[in-house]
Write a protein that holds these residues in place. Structure first.
Motif, PDB file in Angstrom:
ATOM      1  N   SER A 228      -5.135   1.972   6.586  1.00 31.30           N
ATOM      2  CA  SER A 228      -5.025   2.200   8.035  1.00 31.30           C
ATOM      3  C   SER A 228      -4.677   3.658   8.348  1.00 31.30           C
ATOM      4  CB  SER A 228      -3.979   1.265   8.641  1.00 31.30           C
ATOM      5  OG  SER A 228      -2.714   1.539   8.079  1.00 31.30           O
TER       6      SER A 228
ATOM      7  N   ALA B 290      -1.519  -2.095  -3.570  1.00 32.27           N
ATOM      8  CA  ALA B 290      -2.900  -2.430  -3.168  1.00 32.27           C
ATOM      9  C   ALA B 290      -3.754  -1.192  -2.939  1.00 32.27           C
ATOM     10  CB  ALA B 290      -2.891  -3.280  -1.910  1.00 32.27           C
ATOM     11  N   GLY B 291      -3.213  -0.009  -3.174  1.00 32.60           N
ATOM     12  CA  GLY B 291      -3.998   1.220  -2.994  1.00 32.60           C
ATOM     13  C   GLY B 291      -3.416   2.083  -1.905  1.00 32.60           C
TER      14      GLY B 291
ATOM     15  N   LYS C  33      -7.766 -14.584  12.670  1.00 32.28           N
ATOM     16  CA  LYS C  33      -6.665 -14.729  13.627  1.00 32.28           C
ATOM     17  C   LYS C  33      -7.191 -15.253  14.966  1.00 32.28           C
ATOM     18  CE  LYS C  33      -4.541 -10.941  11.152  1.00 32.28           C
ATOM     19  NZ  LYS C  33      -4.534  -9.500  11.029  1.00 32.28           N
TER      20      LYS C  33
ATOM     21  N   PRO D  74       0.835  -1.200   0.000  1.00 29.81           N
ATOM     22  CA  PRO D  74       0.000   0.000   0.000  1.00 29.81           C
ATOM     23  C   PRO D  74       0.875   1.258   0.000  1.00 29.81           C
ATOM     24  CG  PRO D  74      -0.030  -1.040   2.174  1.00 29.81           C
ATOM     25  CD  PRO D  74       0.726  -1.965   1.259  1.00 29.81           C
TER      26      PRO D  74
ATOM     27  N   ASP E  46      -2.917   3.485   1.802  1.00 33.31           N
ATOM     28  CA  ASP E  46      -2.835   2.705   3.045  1.00 33.31           C
ATOM     29  C   ASP E  46      -4.105   2.977   3.855  1.00 33.31           C
ATOM     30  OD1 ASP E  46      -2.385   1.686   5.556  1.00 33.31           O
ATOM     31  OD2 ASP E  46      -0.244   2.136   5.527  1.00 33.31           O
TER      32      ASP E  46
ATOM     33  N   THR F  28      -1.511  -7.286  -8.120  1.00 33.08           N
ATOM     34  CA  THR F  28      -2.696  -6.461  -7.863  1.00 33.08           C
ATOM     35  C   THR F  28      -2.399  -4.957  -7.908  1.00 33.08           C
ATOM     36  OG1 THR F  28      -3.265  -8.213  -6.329  1.00 33.08           O
ATOM     37  CG2 THR F  28      -4.610  -6.229  -6.253  1.00 33.08           C
TER      38      THR F  28
ATOM     39  N   GLU G  41     -12.612   1.285  -4.350  1.00 31.99           N
ATOM     40  CA  GLU G  41     -12.880   2.272  -3.290  1.00 31.99           C
ATOM     41  C   GLU G  41     -14.336   2.281  -2.846  1.00 31.99           C
ATOM     42  OE1 GLU G  41     -10.914   2.772  -5.846  1.00 31.99           O
ATOM     43  OE2 GLU G  41      -9.181   4.015  -5.327  1.00 31.99           O
TER      44      GLU G  41
ATOM     45  N   ARG H  32       3.724  -9.991  -4.392  1.00 30.90           N
ATOM     46  CA  ARG H  32       2.543 -10.383  -5.155  1.00 30.90           C
ATOM     47  C   ARG H  32       1.675  -9.226  -5.642  1.00 30.90           C
ATOM     48  NH1 ARG H  32       0.776 -11.816   0.415  1.00 30.90           N
ATOM     49  NH2 ARG H  32      -1.398 -11.244   0.769  1.00 30.90           N
TER      50      ARG H  32
ATOM     51  N   LEU I 100     -15.315   0.516   0.107  1.00 29.19           N
ATOM     52  CA  LEU I 100     -14.855   1.069   1.388  1.00 29.19           C
ATOM     53  C   LEU I 100     -15.567   2.387   1.704  1.00 29.19           C
ATOM     54  CD1 LEU I 100     -10.998   0.597   0.863  1.00 29.19           C
ATOM     55  CD2 LEU I 100     -12.521  -0.872   2.165  1.00 29.19           C
TER      56      LEU I 100
ATOM     57  N   PHE J  91     -13.536  -4.064   6.512  1.00 29.45           N
ATOM     58  CA  PHE J  91     -12.376  -4.579   5.762  1.00 29.45           C
ATOM     59  C   PHE J  91     -11.372  -5.220   6.724  1.00 29.45           C
ATOM     60  CE2 PHE J  91      -8.045  -4.139   4.206  1.00 29.45           C
ATOM     61  CZ  PHE J  91      -8.131  -4.710   2.947  1.00 29.45           C
TER      62      PHE J  91
HETATM   63  C1  3H9 Z   1      -7.609   4.105  -2.077  1.00 34.39           C
HETATM   64  O1  3H9 Z   1      -6.727   3.637  -2.725  1.00 34.39           O
HETATM   65  C2  3H9 Z   1      -8.000   5.558  -2.114  1.00 34.39           C
HETATM   66  C3  3H9 Z   1      -7.417   6.293  -3.268  1.00 34.39           C
HETATM   67  O2  3H9 Z   1      -8.251   6.205  -4.396  1.00 34.39           O
HETATM   68  C4  3H9 Z   1      -7.306   7.759  -2.985  1.00 34.39           C
HETATM   69  C5  3H9 Z   1      -6.297   8.170  -1.996  1.00 34.39           C
HETATM   70  C6  3H9 Z   1      -6.153   9.665  -1.884  1.00 34.39           C
HETATM   71  N1  3H9 Z   1      -3.928  -0.608   3.098  1.00 34.39           N
HETATM   72  O3  3H9 Z   1      -6.409  -9.080   1.999  1.00 34.39           O
HETATM   73  P1  3H9 Z   1      -5.142  -9.716   2.453  1.00 34.39           P
HETATM   74  C7  3H9 Z   1      -3.374  -5.531   4.469  1.00 34.39           C
HETATM   75  S1  3H9 Z   1      -8.473   3.159  -0.967  1.00 34.39           S
HETATM   76  C8  3H9 Z   1      -3.460  -1.134   4.243  1.00 34.39           C
HETATM   77  O4  3H9 Z   1      -5.212 -10.711   3.542  1.00 34.39           O
HETATM   78  P2  3H9 Z   1      -4.855 -10.987  -0.110  1.00 34.39           P
HETATM   79  C9  3H9 Z   1      -4.495  -6.393   5.047  1.00 34.39           C
HETATM   80  O5  3H9 Z   1      -5.171  -5.717   6.078  1.00 34.39           O
HETATM   81  C10 3H9 Z   1      -7.730   1.550  -1.086  1.00 34.39           C
HETATM   82  N2  3H9 Z   1      -3.393  -2.466   4.477  1.00 34.39           N
HETATM   83  O6  3H9 Z   1      -4.300 -10.345   1.233  1.00 34.39           O
HETATM   84  C11 3H9 Z   1      -3.720  -7.607   5.535  1.00 34.39           C
HETATM   85  O7  3H9 Z   1      -3.130  -7.281   6.771  1.00 34.39           O
HETATM   86  P3  3H9 Z   1      -2.929  -8.411   7.903  1.00 34.39           P
HETATM   87  C12 3H9 Z   1      -8.186   0.828  -2.280  1.00 34.39           C
HETATM   88  C13 3H9 Z   1      -3.812  -3.279   3.495  1.00 34.39           C
HETATM   89  O8  3H9 Z   1      -3.680 -11.434  -0.864  1.00 34.39           O
HETATM   90  C14 3H9 Z   1      -2.612  -7.744   4.501  1.00 34.39           C
HETATM   91  O9  3H9 Z   1      -2.491  -6.453   3.867  1.00 34.39           O
HETATM   92  N3  3H9 Z   1      -7.636  -0.510  -2.262  1.00 34.39           N
HETATM   93  C15 3H9 Z   1      -4.301  -2.790   2.281  1.00 34.39           C
HETATM   94  O10 3H9 Z   1      -5.951 -11.950   0.198  1.00 34.39           O
HETATM   95  C16 3H9 Z   1      -2.893  -8.782   3.433  1.00 34.39           C
HETATM   96  O11 3H9 Z   1      -4.171  -8.510   2.883  1.00 34.39           O
HETATM   97  C17 3H9 Z   1      -8.313  -1.539  -1.775  1.00 34.39           C
HETATM   98  O12 3H9 Z   1      -9.446  -1.426  -1.359  1.00 34.39           O
HETATM   99  C18 3H9 Z   1      -4.359  -1.389   2.092  1.00 34.39           C
HETATM  100  N4  3H9 Z   1      -4.804  -0.833   0.960  1.00 34.39           N
HETATM  101  O13 3H9 Z   1      -5.546  -9.773  -0.897  1.00 34.39           O
HETATM  102  C19 3H9 Z   1      -7.611  -2.869  -1.791  1.00 34.39           C
HETATM  103  N5  3H9 Z   1      -4.660  -3.840   1.500  1.00 34.39           N
HETATM  104  O14 3H9 Z   1      -2.058  -9.449   7.287  1.00 34.39           O
HETATM  105  C20 3H9 Z   1      -7.739  -3.538  -0.467  1.00 34.39           C
HETATM  106  C21 3H9 Z   1      -4.378  -4.943   2.220  1.00 34.39           C
HETATM  107  O15 3H9 Z   1      -2.329  -7.665   9.054  1.00 34.39           O
HETATM  108  N6  3H9 Z   1      -6.993  -4.782  -0.410  1.00 34.39           N
HETATM  109  N7  3H9 Z   1      -3.866  -4.613   3.413  1.00 34.39           N
HETATM  110  O16 3H9 Z   1      -4.319  -8.930   8.205  1.00 34.39           O
HETATM  111  C22 3H9 Z   1      -7.431  -5.917  -0.992  1.00 34.39           C
HETATM  112  O17 3H9 Z   1      -8.441  -5.959  -1.682  1.00 34.39           O
HETATM  113  C23 3H9 Z   1      -6.647  -7.168  -0.731  1.00 34.39           C
HETATM  114  O18 3H9 Z   1      -5.908  -6.970   0.439  1.00 34.39           O
HETATM  115  C24 3H9 Z   1      -5.671  -7.565  -1.869  1.00 34.39           C
HETATM  116  C25 3H9 Z   1      -4.766  -8.727  -1.375  1.00 34.39           C
HETATM  117  C26 3H9 Z   1      -6.498  -8.040  -3.066  1.00 34.39           C
HETATM  118  C27 3H9 Z   1      -4.799  -6.408  -2.250  1.00 34.39           C
END
Ligand code: 3H9
Length: 702
Positions: free
Chosen positions: A66, A61-62, A284, A25, A64, A98, A125, A57, A128, A276
């Motif tokens: 958090s 992911a976007g 866990k 992220p 952060d 991703t 987004e 991988r 969320l 999320f």
């Molecule tokens: C955005 O981008 C806004 C922008 O448009 C504008 C900004 C100005 N941040 O899901 P997993 C952590 S909004 C922080 O088990 P997988 C997750 O909590 C964002 N942490 O793996 C986990 O932690 P833990 C838009 C994140 O392989 C660990 O990473 N993006 C983030 O099954 C592993 O995750 C999204 O909505 C994050 N962005 O799936 C994508 N993403 O191990 C959100 C993940 O401590 N993410 N973590 O439990 C996903 O859809 C899935 O995590 C992904 C990987 C497909 C990437």
């Protein structure tokens, strides 16, 4: 600062690799690294182009997640993106994995994009409660047109490389080492004159949409249908309207920034981000280490091929796990398997499956009437009649045939798993796997640990849930587990409220307005009022001993109004319809029942109806936490949202309770106790303690 970006020179190309495990992220260290790397590459005369990729991988992911709602340090994402966009040297995104949300928006700021076939791009987004706020709402419509951009952003779903190319989001899908492919692509761009293609400068695809407001009407209709009561979709549509109608990129970015800020401060955003993290947190288990050995699950056995057994079998078949399903006799077996086949055929008619897929799934299914045929199964799940004696007998039979180490599971919705374990000589293998009906559709799986269930059995069951595309939540073994224990108070209140003055329609409507998919009386009609009525008759209970909250339903049953199945229950259902209409006769029956019970009916406000239905969930949820039945408040939220239709945008009952203020809830509970008395309104000690300390359930989250 969290995360970093590695910078290296590969001849005339600067290679920047984002490194923020596990999914890269855009945390503060990444933003700093991006900003520094671009400056370094621009300042170095040896560098002619830049390639950006991700380690591991993911590409990125976007943003952060958090960091939302808190203080953020380091350069802003917008500053990074502006410097990339403005770069005089071409930047190629080599999308290795991703690229979601801000990750895809970073790629859209690059001047070219190449992708691995298996990598995914998406703008999730909206899921969320946000919108793509780093230029995505302005750049994507310029790249693919407003209609496709809206569809993509409103679904929030990811698509793989080849589909991204077809849509026009990436320039090339490249096999092999994507970094090497990105470097050779960049070298070709340099050889062709180092042209820099900025999406912000393009408007050819926007112009036709300016004459076509229908695009936005369609998007709004889609959002209203699929994302009821969501705030973010309208914000997204407005941003794309601005992209199309204002024409000027920076003016559109201003609208995007304003709408993003509105989403950011909206309670739905906080709730959905809570969901999320909660979805990941529930996996866990504090005393079951992540590296616990898992038992191999290659074959399943299911006992019972009724509604539950059939649905459970389908859950396994859908992910390619062969199933042997057992029924008592051939007729019941044929009927059950016939229903599974019919359910699949309906999917074919609706275009959701092909006939070949049905054949393949049915080919994995074997029917039997002999317990001995379950001897190769790695997990055996009983879905027999919900009665502890019947279950205990079934476990004795399972134990006699199951292979050593097989998981022996019960689909009970609330009975004592330890009693079933006692019926076997291997309690360490026994566990509850509570699927929700329809089991092939509902996402929740309550995994119930008995006193002697082994860590291997727990870890394997949690993992199995994930493999079945479900969300598994661990519960302790106590009557009703998490979900049904909480539900009892909810349905009891609904039953009392209609006797005290509300109609079933008012109660249902209040809960529908809150965002539940159906109210308690609609739910009763769906499940069938006759189930409880028949059970009461069989038990020989005297009419005056029937709980008062069941009296109206029993009277309806005496009139053969069993619910949807007879087209009449609390509602009247026109033939073939599931949408019921109110019936004055039911109101009369309710009023008559109140009179018989000597209850004076008074008007009950919608606000009170809502509080009286929801607060028992929260109060009982607090007890469930105190008793250690649920590990964390967020486990309860996940159960209620995925198993009972609690609206996702609230973040679940415990998260919602925190937002209302536990002191306010406690005050209402005490008021209800004074007005209505009874043990239903005894506040849980944990609720009292947290309210007194000015804390919320979130403080227990750890
Ligand atoms: C955005 O981008 C806004 C922008 O448009 C504008 C900004 C100005 N941040 O899901 P997993 C952590 S909004 C922080 O088990 P997988 C997750 O909590 C964002 N942490 O793996 C986990 O932690 P833990 C838009 C994140 O392989 C660990 O990473 N993006 C983030 O099954 C592993 O995750 C999204 O909505 C994050 N962005 O799936 C994508 N993403 O191990 C959100 C993940 O401590 N993410 N973590 O439990 C996903 O859809 C899935 O995590 C992904 C990987 C497909 C990437």
């Amino acid at each position: 600062m969290k995360g970093t970006v590695h910078y290296e020179l590969r001849n005339n190309i600067a290679l920047m690799t984002i490194d923020n495990p596990p999914v890269n992220p855009l945390s503060s260290g990444v933003r700093q690294g991006l900003s520094d790397g671009i400056s370094q590459a621009l300042a170095d005369d040896n560098v002619q182009a830049i390639v950006l990729t991700g380690a591991g991988r993911a590409f990125i992911a976007g943003a952060d997640i958090s960091e939302f709602g808190g203080e953020s340090t380091g350069p802003s994402l917008h500053d990074c993106l502006n410097s990339m966009d403005a770069s005089s040297k071409p930047i190629v995104a080599a999308i290795n994995g991703t690229a979601f949300g801000g990750g895809l928006e970073v790629a859209l700021c690059c001047h070219y994009r190449v992708i691995s076939p298996g990598a995914q791009v998406g703008l999730p987004e909206v899921k969320l409660g946000l919108l793509p706020g780093a230029g995505g709402t302005q750049r994507l419509p310029r790249l693919v047109g407003a209609a496709k951009a809206l569809d993509f952003m409103l679904s929030g779903d990811g698509i793989p490389g080849p589909q991204a190319k077809e849509l026009g989001i990436v320039d090339e899908v490249m096999d092999g080492d994507i970094v090497e492919a990105g470097i050779s692509y960049a070298q070709q761009v340099v050889a062709d004159g180092s042209k820099v293609r900025r999406i912000r400068d393009e408007d050819a695809l926007l112009l036709p949409d300016r004459e076509n407001p229908q695009v936005f009407d369609n998007a709004r209709k889609q959002a209203a249908r699929k994302m009821r009561k969501r705030f973010a979709p309208e914000m997204i549509v407005q941003c794309v309207e601005a992209a199309v109608n204002l024409g000027d990129f920076d003016a559109g970015m201003k609208v995007e920034a304003e709408n993003f800020a509105q989403c950011l401060k909206h309670p739905q955003r906080e709730a959905l981000i809570h969901m999320f993290f909660a979805e990941r947190e529930v996996a866990k288990i504090p005393d079951v280490p992540r590296d616990t050995t898992l038992k191999p699950i290659e074959r399943a056995g299911v006992i019972g091929c009724g509604t539950m057994g059939g649905g459970i079998s389908m859950s396994f078949l859908n992910v390619g796990i062969p199933v042997t399903v057992l029924e008592l006799d051939q007729e019941a077996l044929d009927r059950g398997i016939g229903i599974i086949k019919r359910n699949y055929d309906i999917q074919v008619q609706r275009g959701r499956m092909s006939a070949e897929q049905v054949d393949q799934r049915m080919g994995l299914l074997t029917g039997t009437t002999e317990y001995a045929d379950l001897n190769t199964a790695d997990v055996i799940i009983e879905a027999v009649y919900e009665n502890i004696d019947v279950k205990v007998e079934t476990f004795k039979k399972i134990e006699a045939v199951a292979k050593p180490g097989a998981i022996l599971a019960s689909n009970t919705s609330g009975l004592d798993v330890d009693k079933m374990a006692d019926a076997t000589s291997r309690p360490e293998d026994v566990i509850g796997l509570h699927f929700f009906s329809p089991a092939n559709v509902m996402r929740l799986l309550e995994v119930v640990r008995g006193a002697r269930t082994s860590k291997e059995t727990i870890a394997t069951s949690m993992q199995l849930g994930k493999r079945l595309n479900k969300i598994a939540v661990l519960s302790g073994n106590a009557p009703g587990f998490i979900g049904n224990r909480m539900l009892a108070g909810y349905t009891r209140q609904a039953g009392e409220i209609i006797l005290q003055g509300a109609t079933p329609y008012q109660v249902d409507n209040v809960l529908l307005q809150f965002g539940m998919p159906m109210g308690p009386f609609q739910m009763n009609d769906l499940v069938g009022l006759d189930l409880g009525w028949r059970a009461r008759k069989l038990s020989g209970i005297k009419p005056e001993e029937v709980p008062i909250t069941a009296r109206v339903a029993d009277k309806l049953c005496e009139l053969e109004r069993f619910g949807q199945k007879t087209n009449r229950g609390f509602y009247i259902y026109p033939e073939g319809s599931r949408a019921g209409t109110a019936d004055p006769e039911v109101v009369e029956i309710v009023e008559q029942t109140s009179a018989e019970l000597g209850i004076t009916r008074t008007e009950i406000s919608d606000e009170e109806v809502l509080k009286r239905c929801l607060y028992p969930l929260i109060n009982e949820g607090a007890r469930i936490l105190e008793d250690g039945i649920a590990i964390r408040p967020c486990d309860i939220d996940i159960v209620y949202i995925n198993g009972y239709g609690f609206p996702e945008v609230t973040g679940g009952p415990m998260f919602w309770a925190d937002q209302q203020g536990l002191d306010n809830i406690l005050a209402d509970i005490k008021r209800f106790a004074e007005t209505y008395g009874g043990d239903a309104w005894q506040p849980a000690p944990l609720l009292e303690r947290l309210a007194a300390e000015g804390k919320g359930f979130a403080s227990l989250q750890g």
